[in-house]
Motif scaffolding. Sequence first.
Motif, PDB file in Angstrom:
ATOM      1  N   LEU A   1      -3.860  -6.101  22.037  1.00 23.67           N
ATOM      2  CA  LEU A   1      -3.429  -6.511  20.704  1.00 23.67           C
ATOM      3  C   LEU A   1      -2.250  -5.664  20.251  1.00 23.67           C
ATOM      4  N   VAL A   2      -1.465  -6.212  19.352  1.00 22.73           N
ATOM      5  CA  VAL A   2      -0.483  -5.440  18.584  1.00 22.73           C
ATOM      6  C   VAL A   2      -0.671  -5.818  17.125  1.00 22.73           C
ATOM      7  N   LEU A   3      -1.022  -4.824  16.304  1.00 24.00           N
ATOM      8  CA  LEU A   3      -1.251  -5.027  14.876  1.00 24.00           C
ATOM      9  C   LEU A   3      -0.146  -4.355  14.070  1.00 24.00           C
ATOM     10  N   ASP A   4       0.162  -4.920  12.930  1.00 29.04           N
ATOM     11  CA  ASP A   4       1.071  -4.285  11.976  1.00 29.04           C
ATOM     12  C   ASP A   4       0.265  -3.988  10.718  1.00 29.04           C
ATOM     13  N   GLY A   5       0.425  -2.789  10.190  1.00 29.19           N
ATOM     14  CA  GLY A   5      -0.352  -2.439   9.019  1.00 29.19           C
ATOM     15  C   GLY A   5       0.086  -1.125   8.409  1.00 29.19           C
ATOM     16  N   GLU A   6      -0.805  -0.528   7.661  1.00 29.49           N
ATOM     17  CA  GLU A   6      -0.513   0.696   6.915  1.00 29.49           C
ATOM     18  C   GLU A   6      -1.627   1.705   7.129  1.00 29.49           C
TER      19      GLU A   6
ATOM     20  N   PHE B   1       0.818  -1.209   0.000  1.00 31.07           N
ATOM     21  CA  PHE B   1       0.000   0.000   0.000  1.00 31.07           C
ATOM     22  C   PHE B   1       0.855   1.263   0.000  1.00 31.07           C
ATOM     23  N   ASP B   2       0.368   2.282  -0.700  1.00 26.39           N
ATOM     24  CA  ASP B   2       1.051   3.561  -0.812  1.00 26.39           C
ATOM     25  C   ASP B   2       0.638   4.438   0.371  1.00 26.39           C
ATOM     26  N   GLY B   3       1.160   4.104   1.546  1.00 24.76           N
ATOM     27  CA  GLY B   3       0.801   4.843   2.755  1.00 24.76           C
ATOM     28  C   GLY B   3       1.973   4.930   3.697  1.00 24.76           C
ATOM     29  N   MET B   4       1.687   4.884   5.007  1.00 25.52           N
ATOM     30  CA  MET B   4       2.722   4.976   6.026  1.00 25.52           C
ATOM     31  C   MET B   4       2.569   3.805   6.987  1.00 25.52           C
ATOM     32  N   ARG B   5       3.656   3.125   7.252  1.00 23.84           N
ATOM     33  CA  ARG B   5       3.633   1.976   8.157  1.00 23.84           C
ATOM     34  C   ARG B   5       3.107   2.417   9.516  1.00 23.84           C
ATOM     35  N   GLY B   6       2.216   1.619  10.080  1.00 24.68           N
ATOM     36  CA  GLY B   6       1.664   1.943  11.380  1.00 24.68           C
ATOM     37  C   GLY B   6       1.511   0.701  12.233  1.00 24.68           C
ATOM     38  N   LEU B   7       2.217   0.646  13.363  1.00 19.15           N
ATOM     39  CA  LEU B   7       2.077  -0.450  14.305  1.00 19.15           C
ATOM     40  C   LEU B   7       1.169   0.011  15.434  1.00 19.15           C
ATOM     41  N   ALA B   8       0.037  -0.657  15.599  1.00 23.64           N
ATOM     42  CA  ALA B   8      -0.983  -0.270  16.567  1.00 23.64           C
ATOM     43  C   ALA B   8      -0.892  -1.188  17.785  1.00 23.64           C
ATOM     44  N   GLN B   9      -0.765  -0.574  18.954  1.00 20.53           N
ATOM     45  CA  GLN B   9      -0.538  -1.330  20.183  1.00 20.53           C
ATOM     46  C   GLN B   9      -1.505  -0.863  21.266  1.00 20.53           C
ATOM     47  N   SER B  10      -2.278  -1.797  21.831  1.00 18.85           N
ATOM     48  CA  SER B  10      -3.148  -1.453  22.951  1.00 18.85           C
ATOM     49  C   SER B  10      -2.391  -1.663  24.257  1.00 18.85           C
ATOM     50  N   THR B  11      -2.689  -0.844  25.255  1.00 19.66           N
ATOM     51  CA  THR B  11      -1.966  -0.890  26.519  1.00 19.66           C
ATOM     52  C   THR B  11      -2.837  -1.509  27.611  1.00 19.66           C
ATOM     53  N   ALA B  12      -2.203  -1.777  28.760  1.00 21.98           N
ATOM     54  CA  ALA B  12      -2.914  -2.406  29.868  1.00 21.98           C
ATOM     55  C   ALA B  12      -4.047  -1.539  30.392  1.00 21.98           C
TER      56      ALA B  12
ATOM     57  N   ALA C   1      -0.194   8.676  17.432  1.00 29.32           N
ATOM     58  CA  ALA C   1      -1.605   8.504  17.784  1.00 29.32           C
ATOM     59  C   ALA C   1      -2.335   9.848  17.806  1.00 29.32           C
ATOM     60  N   ALA C   2      -1.663  10.906  18.284  1.00 25.36           N
ATOM     61  CA  ALA C   2      -2.316  12.213  18.388  1.00 25.36           C
ATOM     62  C   ALA C   2      -2.672  12.787  17.024  1.00 25.36           C
ATOM     63  N   ALA C   3      -1.940  12.387  15.983  1.00 26.76           N
ATOM     64  CA  ALA C   3      -2.222  12.879  14.637  1.00 26.76           C
ATOM     65  C   ALA C   3      -3.369  12.128  13.980  1.00 26.76           C
ATOM     66  N   PHE C   4      -3.724  10.959  14.535  1.00 26.49           N
ATOM     67  CA  PHE C   4      -4.777  10.138  13.947  1.00 26.49           C
ATOM     68  C   PHE C   4      -5.794   9.702  15.007  1.00 26.49           C
ATOM     69  N   PRO C   5      -6.427  10.670  15.676  1.00 22.84           N
ATOM     70  CA  PRO C   5      -7.389  10.303  16.727  1.00 22.84           C
ATOM     71  C   PRO C   5      -8.580   9.521  16.186  1.00 22.84           C
ATOM     72  N   ASP C   6      -8.920   9.724  14.912  1.00 22.37           N
ATOM     73  CA  ASP C   6     -10.023   8.981  14.314  1.00 22.37           C
ATOM     74  C   ASP C   6      -9.696   7.491  14.207  1.00 22.37           C
ATOM     75  N   LEU C   7      -8.436   7.156  13.868  1.00 21.74           N
ATOM     76  CA  LEU C   7      -8.041   5.757  13.817  1.00 21.74           C
ATOM     77  C   LEU C   7      -7.996   5.144  15.214  1.00 21.74           C
ATOM     78  N   VAL C   8      -7.466   5.901  16.159  1.00 17.38           N
ATOM     79  CA  VAL C   8      -7.383   5.406  17.534  1.00 17.38           C
ATOM     80  C   VAL C   8      -8.776   5.106  18.076  1.00 17.38           C
ATOM     81  N   ALA C   9      -9.727   5.999  17.797  1.00 17.72           N
ATOM     82  CA  ALA C   9     -11.102   5.794  18.259  1.00 17.72           C
ATOM     83  C   ALA C   9     -11.712   4.547  17.620  1.00 17.72           C
ATOM     84  N   ARG C  10     -11.403   4.319  16.345  1.00 18.97           N
ATOM     85  CA  ARG C  10     -11.930   3.155  15.644  1.00 18.97           C
ATOM     86  C   ARG C  10     -11.360   1.858  16.219  1.00 18.97           C
ATOM     87  N   LEU C  11     -10.060   1.875  16.534  1.00 17.93           N
ATOM     88  CA  LEU C  11      -9.434   0.710  17.144  1.00 17.93           C
ATOM     89  C   LEU C  11     -10.030   0.427  18.515  1.00 17.93           C
TER      90      LEU C  11
END
Length: 316
Positions: free
Chosen positions: A71-76, A26-37, A52-62
């Motif tokens: 979880l820890v996800l790897d994606g774009e 994908f023509d984007g930016m690598r993003g590793l998403a990690q949930s905390t305790a 995370a602060a630049a993408f609050p909409d993604l954080v809210a969706r997660l």
Amino acid sequence: MSKPTPMLAVSGSPPGTDSWAVELKFDGMRGLAQSTADGLWRLFTRSGREIAAAFPDLVARLDDAFDGRRLVLDGEVIAVDGDGRPSFSRLQRRIHRVSAPISVITETPVDYVAFDLLELDGAPVTGLPYTERRALLESLELPRHGLQLAPSWPGPEAERVLQQVNELSLEGIVSKRRDSTYQPGRSRSWIKTVARQSLSALILGFLPGTGPNTDTFGALVLGAHHRDGTIHYLGCVGSGFTGATRRILRETLDTLVVDEAPVDIALPGVRWVSPILVADVHYRSLGADGALRHCSFRGIRADVAPDAVEWPAPIS
């Protein structure tokens, strides 16, 4: 909790056998998403910068999708253009923000495309083979929660998929060994094949502009680290910029001007800068001297560390 370290692909041709699987690049930016305790989500670039602060909409969706699961996800992280294609240039409107106001989120919506799973319900799964991690990732039913899952095909489908990628002007494919574990760092178990040639380059300086570009610049001077650690000239890029991009870049470059050239080459009229900005460029080919031919600017790569920018081909 430590930051996740991504697995990286090497460049090459797709093996195209049953031992491999094929995914879209994908023509984007690598993003590793990690949930905390404590139930919060963190989002990291490939270089470990937290965004995370630049993408609050993604954080809210997660957060809505997984309701406290560890979880820890790897994606774009992607933003699509008017034709529905992922566009790194469009994503530039979001990448460099410390935070994102509602107006920016509305004007430039983003999506998260997951392609791997590193941790499930607090337990690491990086030691499992790709096929098992993929099955666990699919079991999360990401599309049902407003997230995307990278499509996957059997290895023998690689050439057919790559042909369609070319026809649709997409970025490329990644071939992944079906029996491979998740190995942080660069690994030959993942092979990327790009439909268009692109690379990251250091911005070494800028040349004066003329006409409508008089107040900004005419071209950026590019370079990359050679294997001996020195910086070598990679050519200039003067196309692919919007007027707004030129103005913003010039303001930033003015704060980085240095007296001494970071590269051993004579270029009349150039203003040298400290080589800490990384540009993403498309190019047609490399010249005999290793310099880029017919290149165009795509954006600034905030997720790539300057010292990780290496020469794209061997030179004498």
